[in-house]
Motif scaffolding. Structure first.
Motif, PDB file in Angstrom:
ATOM      1  N   UNK A 294      -8.023   8.339   3.137  1.00 54.12           N
ATOM      2  CA  UNK A 294      -7.679   9.664   3.748  1.00 54.12           C
ATOM      3  C   UNK A 294      -7.191   9.483   5.044  1.00 54.12           C
ATOM      4  N   UNK A 295      -7.379   8.469   5.881  1.00 51.60           N
ATOM      5  CA  UNK A 295      -6.610   8.124   7.080  1.00 51.60           C
ATOM      6  C   UNK A 295      -5.374   7.500   6.775  1.00 51.60           C
ATOM      7  N   UNK A 296      -5.189   6.792   5.934  1.00 56.68           N
ATOM      8  CA  UNK A 296      -3.931   6.094   5.554  1.00 56.68           C
ATOM      9  C   UNK A 296      -2.929   7.180   4.920  1.00 56.68           C
ATOM     10  N   UNK A 297      -3.370   7.856   4.386  1.00 55.17           N
ATOM     11  CA  UNK A 297      -2.518   9.090   3.464  1.00 55.17           C
ATOM     12  C   UNK A 297      -2.079   9.938   4.594  1.00 55.17           C
ATOM     13  N   UNK A 298      -2.914  10.490   5.174  1.00 60.97           N
ATOM     14  CA  UNK A 298      -2.593  11.389   6.492  1.00 60.97           C
ATOM     15  C   UNK A 298      -1.532  10.874   7.446  1.00 60.97           C
ATOM     16  N   UNK A 299      -1.736   9.571   7.713  1.00 61.79           N
ATOM     17  CA  UNK A 299      -0.772   8.890   8.690  1.00 61.79           C
ATOM     18  C   UNK A 299       0.608   8.319   8.074  1.00 61.79           C
ATOM     19  N   UNK A 300       0.531   8.438   6.602  1.00 61.72           N
ATOM     20  CA  UNK A 300       1.797   8.144   5.844  1.00 61.72           C
ATOM     21  C   UNK A 300       2.713   9.335   5.823  1.00 61.72           C
ATOM     22  N   UNK A 301       1.940  10.474   5.217  1.00 62.09           N
ATOM     23  CA  UNK A 301       2.597  11.608   4.762  1.00 62.09           C
ATOM     24  C   UNK A 301       2.550  12.729   5.694  1.00 62.09           C
ATOM     25  N   UNK A 302       1.784  12.802   6.766  1.00 59.05           N
ATOM     26  CA  UNK A 302       1.530  13.801   7.527  1.00 59.05           C
ATOM     27  C   UNK A 302       0.564  14.983   7.098  1.00 59.05           C
ATOM     28  N   UNK A 303       0.098  14.644   5.969  1.00 55.01           N
ATOM     29  CA  UNK A 303      -0.802  15.731   5.367  1.00 55.01           C
ATOM     30  C   UNK A 303      -2.134  14.876   4.678  1.00 55.01           C
ATOM     31  N   UNK A 304      -3.481  15.388   4.672  1.00 57.95           N
ATOM     32  CA  UNK A 304      -4.384  14.601   3.899  1.00 57.95           C
ATOM     33  C   UNK A 304      -4.053  14.660   2.535  1.00 57.95           C
ATOM     34  N   UNK A 305      -4.829  13.857   1.738  1.00 57.54           N
ATOM     35  CA  UNK A 305      -4.755  13.770   0.469  1.00 57.54           C
ATOM     36  C   UNK A 305      -5.074  15.103  -0.226  1.00 57.54           C
ATOM     37  N   UNK A 306      -6.245  15.594   0.176  1.00 57.47           N
ATOM     38  CA  UNK A 306      -6.562  16.979  -0.543  1.00 57.47           C
ATOM     39  C   UNK A 306      -5.700  18.038   0.147  1.00 57.47           C
ATOM     40  N   UNK A 307      -5.240  17.914   1.262  1.00 57.89           N
ATOM     41  CA  UNK A 307      -4.242  18.979   1.409  1.00 57.89           C
ATOM     42  C   UNK A 307      -2.950  19.072   0.616  1.00 57.89           C
TER      43      UNK A 307
ATOM     44  N   UNK B 178       0.918  -0.987  -0.047  1.00 58.71           N
ATOM     45  CA  UNK B 178       0.003  -0.060  -0.014  1.00 58.71           C
ATOM     46  C   UNK B 178       0.806   1.313  -0.037  1.00 58.71           C
ATOM     47  N   UNK B 179       1.835   1.176   0.660  1.00 63.13           N
ATOM     48  CA  UNK B 179       2.949   2.303   0.825  1.00 63.13           C
ATOM     49  C   UNK B 179       3.331   2.833  -0.716  1.00 63.13           C
ATOM     50  N   UNK B 180       3.692   1.682  -1.532  1.00 63.16           N
ATOM     51  CA  UNK B 180       4.070   2.100  -2.880  1.00 63.16           C
ATOM     52  C   UNK B 180       3.167   2.500  -3.751  1.00 63.16           C
ATOM     53  N   UNK B 181       1.833   2.045  -3.495  1.00 63.34           N
ATOM     54  CA  UNK B 181       0.496   2.788  -4.195  1.00 63.34           C
ATOM     55  C   UNK B 181       0.295   4.067  -3.700  1.00 63.34           C
ATOM     56  N   UNK B 182       0.481   4.370  -2.607  1.00 69.94           N
ATOM     57  CA  UNK B 182       0.510   5.718  -2.158  1.00 69.94           C
ATOM     58  C   UNK B 182       1.260   6.824  -2.415  1.00 69.94           C
ATOM     59  N   UNK B 183       2.559   6.208  -2.537  1.00 69.76           N
ATOM     60  CA  UNK B 183       3.955   7.062  -3.067  1.00 69.76           C
ATOM     61  C   UNK B 183       3.435   7.308  -4.524  1.00 69.76           C
ATOM     62  N   UNK B 184       2.934   6.321  -5.235  1.00 74.84           N
ATOM     63  CA  UNK B 184       2.862   6.781  -6.728  1.00 74.84           C
ATOM     64  C   UNK B 184       1.541   7.773  -6.863  1.00 74.84           C
ATOM     65  N   UNK B 185       0.582   7.669  -5.938  1.00 76.20           N
ATOM     66  CA  UNK B 185      -0.328   8.540  -6.212  1.00 76.20           C
ATOM     67  C   UNK B 185       0.243   9.875  -5.618  1.00 76.20           C
TER      68      UNK B 185
END
Length: 253
Positions: free
Chosen positions: A184-197, A148-155
């Protein structure tokens, strides 16, 4: 100084592939793109795709395919550079890569530089290797790297590269193949900002560049940054920068 004996990117082998060298090579770095088996601490263990392993000279090297295909990047070299010889990377123990796409690009560049006699070949290779080992260190000390980390990173890369696209949480969730709420929860936890931020920050960053270095109107800049309404762009820009686009533009000029 570092001397590369051989470097390859996207090398493909069938299911019978095995490297078994009891007395080792020179320095050897292997990056897997498929699952593989490695001999680690006296045992044969399976590791996932996107693993890296660094072998020192004369260290036992053993790895093999464990699926119907084995794909890897690899480089065999000699060096006396302390950032390699004294690196805290665990030798002979695979670890997961934080950003495999970035590593892959570096390997492709190393292959090009190694294969052609360019004027600044040695300097370019030296720079690329330093970047490569910096990225390996980032990965080595990064916890909880999953598929999932790799998918989030590509996003995240897609958002930052194309902030003007019409991003929505639903569209992003579909790209990652998880639910909007979970994204939204996973993105914020991974990168420290929400996906829309992330979208907003990337748009404002691009807008600052246009405001500073182009003669386009504010409405044109707003549209290129993904805003369908110029008033909404101005409100969001001020919220992030504490200045209106016009005030920011005057300061820059």
């Amino acid at each position: 100084m570092t001397h590369i004996h051989y470097v390859e990117s996207d090398r493909r082998h069938d299911s019978s592939f095995i490297i078994d060298v009891p007395i080792g090579y020179h320095w050897l770095l292997v990056i897997t793109k498929t699952p593989a088996r490695f001999w680690v601490n006296g045992k044969l263990k399976e590791y996932p795709a996107h693993s890296a392993v660094l072998y020192r000279p004369h260290q036992k090297v053993y790895y093999s395919a464990c699926t119907n295909q084995f794909v890897n990047d690899w480089i065999r070299f000699e060096t006396n550079e302390p950032y390699i010889t004294e690196s805290p990377l665990a030798l002979g123990v695979p670890f997961s890569l934080n950003d495999p796409d970035y590593i892959d690009k570096l390997f492709k560049l190393l292959v090009i530089e190694h294969n052609y006699e360019q004027l600044y070949k040695a300097s370019s290779i030296s720079s690329l290797l330093r970047i490569l080992f910096n990225k390996l260190l980032e990965s080595h000390f990064h916890d909880n790297i999953t598929s999932k980390h790799y998918k989030l990173l590509r996003l995240r890369n897609a958002i930052q590269s194309n902030p003007g696209e019409q991003w929505t949480v639903e569209k992003m969730a579909k790209q990652v193949m998880i639910s909007p709420g979970y994204l939204q929860n996973l993105y914020k936890k991974t990168f420290g900002v929400s996906c829309m931020e992330e979208v907003i920050n990337s748009r404002i960053k691009l807008a600052k560049e246009y405001l500073s270095h182009s003669s386009q109107s504010i409405a044109e800049i707003a549209e290129q940054c993904g805003y369908q309404n110029v008033e909404h762009f101005c409100r969001q820009f001020k919220k992030v920068t504490q200045k209106t686009p016009r005030q920011y533009q005057k300061l820059e000029y």
